[in-house]
Each structure stands twice: as structure tokens, then as C-alpha cells.
Design an enzyme around this catalytic site. Sequence first.
Site, mmCIF file in Angstrom:
data_model
loop_
_atom_site.group_PDB
_atom_site.id
_atom_site.type_symbol
_atom_site.label_atom_id
_atom_site.label_comp_id
_atom_site.label_asym_id
_atom_site.label_seq_id
_atom_site.Cartn_x
_atom_site.Cartn_y
_atom_site.Cartn_z
ATOM 1 N N LYS A 93 1.713 -8.760 1.265
ATOM 2 C CA LYS A 93 1.327 -8.989 -0.132
ATOM 3 C C LYS A 93 2.298 -9.945 -0.825
ATOM 4 O O LYS A 93 1.983 -10.505 -1.874
ATOM 5 C CB LYS A 93 1.253 -7.656 -0.891
ATOM 6 C CG LYS A 93 -0.040 -6.887 -0.587
ATOM 7 C CD LYS A 93 -0.176 -5.640 -1.433
ATOM 8 C CE LYS A 93 -1.511 -4.935 -1.138
ATOM 9 N NZ LYS A 93 -1.600 -3.643 -1.827
ATOM 10 N N ASP A 107 -2.962 5.286 3.824
ATOM 11 C CA ASP A 107 -2.973 4.265 2.773
ATOM 12 C C ASP A 107 -4.097 4.513 1.774
ATOM 13 O O ASP A 107 -3.888 4.499 0.560
ATOM 14 C CB ASP A 107 -3.152 2.885 3.439
ATOM 15 C CG ASP A 107 -3.005 1.740 2.453
ATOM 16 O OD1 ASP A 107 -2.193 1.870 1.508
ATOM 17 O OD2 ASP A 107 -3.693 0.713 2.641
ATOM 18 N N HIS A 153 3.581 -1.904 5.999
ATOM 19 C CA HIS A 153 2.177 -2.271 6.223
ATOM 20 C C HIS A 153 1.670 -3.361 5.275
ATOM 21 O O HIS A 153 0.857 -4.181 5.654
ATOM 22 C CB HIS A 153 1.278 -1.030 6.130
ATOM 23 C CG HIS A 153 1.170 -0.472 4.743
ATOM 24 N ND1 HIS A 153 2.213 0.186 4.129
ATOM 25 C CD2 HIS A 153 0.162 -0.484 3.845
ATOM 26 C CE1 HIS A 153 1.835 0.559 2.908
ATOM 27 N NE2 HIS A 153 0.598 0.162 2.720
ATOM 28 N N ASP A 154 2.146 -3.360 4.027
ATOM 29 C CA ASP A 154 1.647 -4.328 3.036
ATOM 30 C C ASP A 154 2.642 -5.437 2.726
ATOM 31 O O ASP A 154 2.541 -6.091 1.690
ATOM 32 C CB ASP A 154 1.300 -3.592 1.727
ATOM 33 C CG ASP A 154 -0.156 -3.131 1.703
ATOM 34 O OD1 ASP A 154 -0.946 -3.553 2.574
ATOM 35 O OD2 ASP A 154 -0.497 -2.334 0.798
ATOM 36 N N HIS A 200 -3.428 -10.560 3.297
ATOM 37 C CA HIS A 200 -2.115 -9.906 3.365
ATOM 38 C C HIS A 200 -1.868 -9.264 4.733
ATOM 39 O O HIS A 200 -0.728 -9.103 5.151
ATOM 40 C CB HIS A 200 -1.933 -8.884 2.226
ATOM 41 C CG HIS A 200 -2.603 -7.549 2.426
ATOM 42 N ND1 HIS A 200 -3.920 -7.322 2.119
ATOM 43 C CD2 HIS A 200 -2.130 -6.361 2.902
ATOM 44 C CE1 HIS A 200 -4.221 -6.048 2.386
ATOM 45 N NE2 HIS A 200 -3.143 -5.439 2.852
ATOM 46 N N HIS A 240 -4.226 -2.230 9.580
ATOM 47 C CA HIS A 240 -4.433 -1.057 8.726
ATOM 48 C C HIS A 240 -5.680 -1.142 7.837
ATOM 49 O O HIS A 240 -6.037 -0.162 7.184
ATOM 50 C CB HIS A 240 -3.176 -0.731 7.901
ATOM 51 C CG HIS A 240 -2.890 -1.678 6.777
ATOM 52 N ND1 HIS A 240 -2.283 -2.902 6.958
ATOM 53 C CD2 HIS A 240 -3.121 -1.592 5.449
ATOM 54 C CE1 HIS A 240 -2.150 -3.514 5.803
ATOM 55 N NE2 HIS A 240 -2.663 -2.744 4.857
ATOM 56 N N HIS A 241 -6.335 -2.310 7.798
ATOM 57 C CA HIS A 241 -7.603 -2.393 7.049
ATOM 58 C C HIS A 241 -8.817 -2.546 7.961
ATOM 59 O O HIS A 241 -9.925 -2.829 7.502
ATOM 60 C CB HIS A 241 -7.560 -3.538 6.029
ATOM 61 C CG HIS A 241 -6.719 -3.215 4.833
ATOM 62 N ND1 HIS A 241 -7.078 -2.251 3.914
ATOM 63 C CD2 HIS A 241 -5.521 -3.704 4.422
ATOM 64 C CE1 HIS A 241 -6.132 -2.174 2.975
ATOM 65 N NE2 HIS A 241 -5.174 -3.039 3.269
#
Length: 401
Positions: free
Chosen positions: A265, A345, A261-262, A290, A316-317
Site C-alpha cells: 500500500k 484480514d 501483507h499490505d 498493492h 492474500h486477496h
Amino acid sequence: MPAKLSTKDLQGQMMSLNRIGIALTKEQDLNQLLALILTESRLFTNAEAGSLYVREGQQLRFSVSQNDVLDARKKAELKAQKKQLEVVPSTFTGFYVSLDKSSLAGYVGVTAKVLNLLDVYKVPAGKEYKFNRSFDEKNNYRTKSMLIVPMKDASGNVVGVIQLINAHKGKNIVPFDKHYENLVLSLASQAAIAIRNAMLTQELKEAYLDTIFRLSVAAEYKDDDTASHIHRMSRYSAILAEGLGLSAAEVESIRYASPMHDIGKLGVPDSILMKPGKLTPAEFKEMQNHTVFGAKILENAKAELLKVSEIIAMTHHEKWDGSGYPRGLKGESIPLSGRVVALADVFDALTSKRCYKPAFSLEDSMKIIKEGSGRHFDAKVVQAFSDNLEKILAVKAQFSN
Ligand code: C2E
Ligand code: SIN
Ligand code: SIN
Ligand code: FE
């Protein structure tokens, strides 16, 4: 010796072999494949029991065991005690036999020859192999006739051994018909090829998942985090997905897609990622990228899992009320996988120490999650979280750095 098999018998067996062959090429799960091979071989020969060994180096691993007589006895005992059958009986798997000529399975494994024994208690003296009676003695069972065949792959290597026990003619235990030897041998070879394929598939899948985890951890290192975060996240997400009633396949997909998911970054400067204090609005804006970077890294993938990863990286954000980023999606226009990972998360971020914040207590973290229900988070996902808190906390304890 029984009479020659009739044409009709042979036709029936050919059809049965065909059916088995098709089933073998379809089954990808190794354990299920092994059980299927044993079941079909037993049906074919009318054997009341059997076991299957898979070769591992210089050993044979006892992998599947089936015994109709012991199973029926166990069931009758439980019935007499008026107890429900809670566990599937028999199957004593997991031990090893050396690949040498002292045991029946070992002998067949080493020589690649078929053994067809009328009575294993009457193996003539002077034979290299010997029947081990300890299982019979422990279980008050009598093994009599046995057909033991090697499973040979296309190059003739032995990849395993099938043992068929106590052939039946009606209620009587009889020797295994000689005519079955070649048929079972050919079935065992088909099985050997299917096993090799399943092992390769499994190995490939493991290598793939391992790579995904390593990549995800690499992305997180910059963020002063550890592999534990990835493992917790992945498992929390799977628990939530399961709690929402998703299918086993969807749960697996979220479990293995969520670690990335990240990944985006990787594209965010260290000065921002590792900043000890609060981010300025401009820095936070950059951090938000990201999600888009991650989706970009994963875009146009062929593998289904990576497609799910792309969706998760991108969404996801997002927040249920539309106040999230990067697109400000609202409610069910946010993919469910994104809604699931969002909660997993945040819960992990809250309960962990970050370079910019201390770890919050479980109580405070739960409070923040519950306040976010219907605002930040999908209320259904928050419900699944509450319903499965015990499992979540077990994962938290297991991967606590
Ligand atoms: P992260 O640390 O993994 O946090 C993920 C999400 O958990 C955050 O997404 C936020 O929704 C939630 N979260 C984390 N800490 C808190 C908190 O103290 N209170 C509440 N209510 N929620 C919290 P968000 O905000 O979009 O942040 C995304 C990522 O940006 C964070 O991932 C982190 O890497 C970074 N970040 C966010 N704020 C800061 C900050 O003030 N300083 C630094 N250095 N990085 C930050
Ligand atoms: C695994 O179970 O090996 C990977 C999934 C995870 O760590 O949660
Ligand atoms: C994507 O972000 O690439 C797909 C997720 C969505 O359906 O919004
Ligand atoms: Fe993120």
C-alpha cells in the site's frame, strides 16, 4: 578427600563434556539452553539439585532451578491424594540476588572464584558470604554440600553462576569432589559462550521483528489505520494456522510474516487509500496493485520469513473460487498462508471502522465470513475460525484500539 580420578573416569568425563559442548552449540533457545546446562552439570557431579543465575547488570537473575528431592516429594504427595501431576513442580524462578559478596552466588559472581563447601550451614565465622536458609526452611529441605562456579565468557567476564547442591554417593550426601571443580568450570565457560550467542541471536531476532512491525505500521498509517490492526491480524493468522494443525514453526512463520501483507500500500496514492467513499472501478484496479507492489518489495529475499511474507503479500486477496486478484488463483493453488491471512484480514476489516465504511457487528461479520466459505474462503480455514472463535475474540478485545 576422595582418591584421584581414574583414567577411565577422566575419559568418561571428556566424552561427556564433548557431548555437552555439541548440545550447547545446537541449542538456540535461551531458556532451554540454561536448563540443559544445569541438568548436564548436575549429572556430571551427581548433584540432587541446582540453580542457575544469569547476570543482568548488578544483579543475578535466578533463572533455572531443579530439585529432584522436592520433585519426588511433591509427586508422592499428589499420588497419596490420588491427584494427577498437572504442573511441573519446583522451579521458583524470576527473583534477583544482588551482585555483592553477601550471598554465595553473589560472592562467586563478584570474585569469579569457585566455592566448594562441605556444609553450607557451617560456613566459618568471618567469611564475607552467608548461606540464606529461607528456602530450606520454607520447603523443609536441607542444603548441605554445594559447588558454586562462575560462568565466564571468553574475555573473563562473569555472565552467570551455577550452584550445584548435595552431591550424592549412593544415598549419602557427600562433598563435591575437588576434581570436578575445573571440569564444571570449563563446562560453565562453554555455557557462557553459548549463552552470549543465544542472547545475541535473540536480540537480533527481536530487532528484526520490531523492524518488521514498524515498517508494516508505517504502510498502514497512510490507510488511516493503527498498529492494532497489524497486531490483531498477526495473531488471528497464528490462531487459524494453529487451528489447521500446522507445526509450531509454521505457525510462528505465519505469525511473523503476516504483518507485511499490505506493505504494497506504500505504492498506492493517498487519494485512493484515504478516499472516504466508494472507489471507482479504475481506482479499485489501482488499489489491487498493492499485492504485486508488496511482493516486489519483498522479492529475492534470503530470509525464510520474508519469502513467506512475499507469498502472503501476493496472495492474500485471492479467493477460493478463483474470483480474487491479482492472478485469479483457485482452491489449493492459493498458498495456505495466503488463504489463512485472507480470512484474518477480512474479519478484521469487517469488524473495524474504515474511512469508507463503519465497523460491522460481530454477528454481521460472522455471517459474511460464513457465507464466504468455499467461495471467498477455504472452508477448512472458516472451520478453524469457528472452532477457535473464543481465542479470536480474546485477541479482538485485547487490541481494540
Ligand atoms: P481493507 O479495508 O483492509 O479490506 C480488506 C478486505 O476486507 C477487502 O478486500 C474485502 O475483501 C473485505 N472487506 C472490507 N470491507 C468490506 C465490506 O464492507 N463488505 C465485505 N463483504 N467485505 C469487506 P478488497 O475489497 O480487495 O479491498 C482491499 C483494500 O482496498 C481495502 O483493504 C481498502 O484499503 C481498499 N478499499 C476497498 N474498497 C474500498 C472503498 O470502497 N473505498 C476505499 N476508500 N477503499 C477501499
Ligand atoms: C509480538 O508478539 O511481539 C509480535 C506478534 C504480534 O504482535 O502479533
Ligand atoms: C508468489 O506469489 O510469489 C508465490 C506464491 C505462489 O506460489 O503462487
Ligand atoms: Fe490487502
